[in-house]
Design a protein around this motif. Sequence first.
Motif, mmCIF file in Angstrom:
data_model
loop_
_atom_site.group_PDB
_atom_site.id
_atom_site.type_symbol
_atom_site.label_atom_id
_atom_site.label_comp_id
_atom_site.label_asym_id
_atom_site.label_seq_id
_atom_site.Cartn_x
_atom_site.Cartn_y
_atom_site.Cartn_z
ATOM 1 N N ALA A 63 48.784 33.920 38.956
ATOM 2 C CA ALA A 63 47.895 34.273 40.072
ATOM 3 C C ALA A 63 46.980 33.129 40.479
ATOM 4 O O ALA A 63 46.426 33.138 41.585
ATOM 5 N N GLY A 64 46.773 32.159 39.601
ATOM 6 C CA GLY A 64 45.903 31.034 39.933
ATOM 7 C C GLY A 64 44.431 31.372 39.815
ATOM 8 O O GLY A 64 44.054 32.395 39.221
ATOM 9 N N PRO A 65 43.546 30.547 40.382
ATOM 10 C CA PRO A 65 42.093 30.749 40.245
ATOM 11 C C PRO A 65 41.663 32.120 40.746
ATOM 12 O O PRO A 65 42.110 32.578 41.803
ATOM 13 N N ALA A 66 40.810 32.789 39.974
ATOM 14 C CA ALA A 66 40.346 34.124 40.339
ATOM 15 C C ALA A 66 39.091 34.449 39.554
ATOM 16 O O ALA A 66 38.813 33.838 38.513
ATOM 17 N N ASP A 67 38.330 35.405 40.041
ATOM 18 C CA ASP A 67 37.114 35.849 39.367
ATOM 19 C C ASP A 67 37.382 37.004 38.408
ATOM 20 O O ASP A 67 36.489 37.420 37.666
ATOM 21 N N ALA A 68 38.603 37.532 38.447
ATOM 22 C CA ALA A 68 38.973 38.655 37.584
ATOM 23 C C ALA A 68 40.480 38.639 37.422
ATOM 24 O O ALA A 68 41.193 38.030 38.233
ATOM 25 N N THR A 115 39.833 33.454 33.005
ATOM 26 C CA THR A 115 39.842 33.634 31.545
ATOM 27 C C THR A 115 38.612 34.435 31.165
ATOM 28 O O THR A 115 37.630 34.476 31.906
ATOM 29 N N TRP A 116 38.666 35.075 30.002
ATOM 30 C CA TRP A 116 37.508 35.845 29.545
ATOM 31 C C TRP A 116 36.436 34.942 28.948
ATOM 32 O O TRP A 116 35.309 35.370 28.742
ATOM 33 N N TRP A 117 36.778 33.708 28.653
ATOM 34 C CA TRP A 117 35.781 32.805 28.077
ATOM 35 C C TRP A 117 35.126 31.973 29.172
ATOM 36 O O TRP A 117 35.688 31.772 30.252
ATOM 37 N N PRO A 123 38.359 24.854 28.882
ATOM 38 C CA PRO A 123 38.651 24.944 30.313
ATOM 39 C C PRO A 123 39.245 26.293 30.696
ATOM 40 O O PRO A 123 39.987 26.902 29.924
ATOM 41 N N ARG A 124 38.917 26.749 31.868
ATOM 42 C CA ARG A 124 39.500 27.981 32.412
ATOM 43 C C ARG A 124 40.756 27.588 33.192
ATOM 44 O O ARG A 124 40.798 27.622 34.419
ATOM 45 N N THR A 125 41.750 27.182 32.444
ATOM 46 C CA THR A 125 42.993 26.660 33.014
ATOM 47 C C THR A 125 44.187 27.223 32.264
ATOM 48 O O THR A 125 44.051 27.829 31.191
ATOM 49 N N SER A 126 45.358 26.973 32.809
ATOM 50 C CA SER A 126 46.591 27.367 32.130
ATOM 51 C C SER A 126 46.710 26.667 30.782
ATOM 52 O O SER A 126 47.233 27.243 29.815
ATOM 53 N N GLY A 127 46.212 25.435 30.671
ATOM 54 C CA GLY A 127 46.228 24.749 29.387
ATOM 55 C C GLY A 127 45.348 25.437 28.362
ATOM 56 O O GLY A 127 45.708 25.539 27.192
#
Length: 267
Positions: A63-68, A115-117, A123-127
């Motif tokens: 879904a990519g970048p998102a707030d939820a 991410t929940w963190w 990082p809030r990334t796929s990695g």
Amino acid sequence: MEKNLEFSDLLRLIDERSAAFRAAVATAPGLDAQVPTCPGWTLFDLVKHLGGGDRFWAAIVGAGPADAPPAEAAAARAALEVPQEREALLAWLDASTQLLLNALREAGPDAGCWTWWSALQSPRTSGGVARHRVQESMVHTYDAQLAGGSPQPLPLPVEPALDGVEEFLFTVCATPSAWPHKPTAFDFHAAEGRSWRLTVDGDGARTTRIPAPTATTGEDSDAAGASVHGTAGELVLYLYDRIKADSLHVDGDAGLLDLLRAWEPEE
């Protein structure tokens, strides 16, 4: 200073740990076996949790970048139905892991996602997702081995375990919420030669790598309220509350570790 694992290494380890998990389930007496380290769960529940998590995070990364998290992904996880028979269940789990790996490969290591963190130290990334899913798969493999009746589960592999200590401290522990007690620090020393310091104070909690103590330098015991020594695998199992502190060597005030375990930051 040691580098973090490469993205390709994380994908390999997710695949390897999922295979090890499936092997533990395949040889267990039955899917209704209780999981001692996850009270109230059966081995079937554990498989459903890991596979459902793989599918959930695959959707989040896609879904990519998102707030939820995507509403469809949350709904699918809540309504998850899985095969009841062991062979079919294991095939479903394998397919779930492949969905996650395909989503991660397509996104690459730097794509943003929910991410929940917080992004404080992870990082809030796929990695970041890949790094955390390695740990989920690894720790739950240990759980599955215990549920299968193994009195002595295999030691956690050194490569992901070393990264797992840091990933937990950076992802789960890092917070801007104020530590509600006297400022202090916790040192974690892996026998394989890597060490970290978790500092907690009015500004929250953050972790740094520190030099590992040697016979020449010794340990700066005054700087840390408590220091925990063990193999990397033991430290991961302690951090995930699979083993107790008395299974490790602790210097300093062991009571501080109870405060850390009980702390529930607001964010």
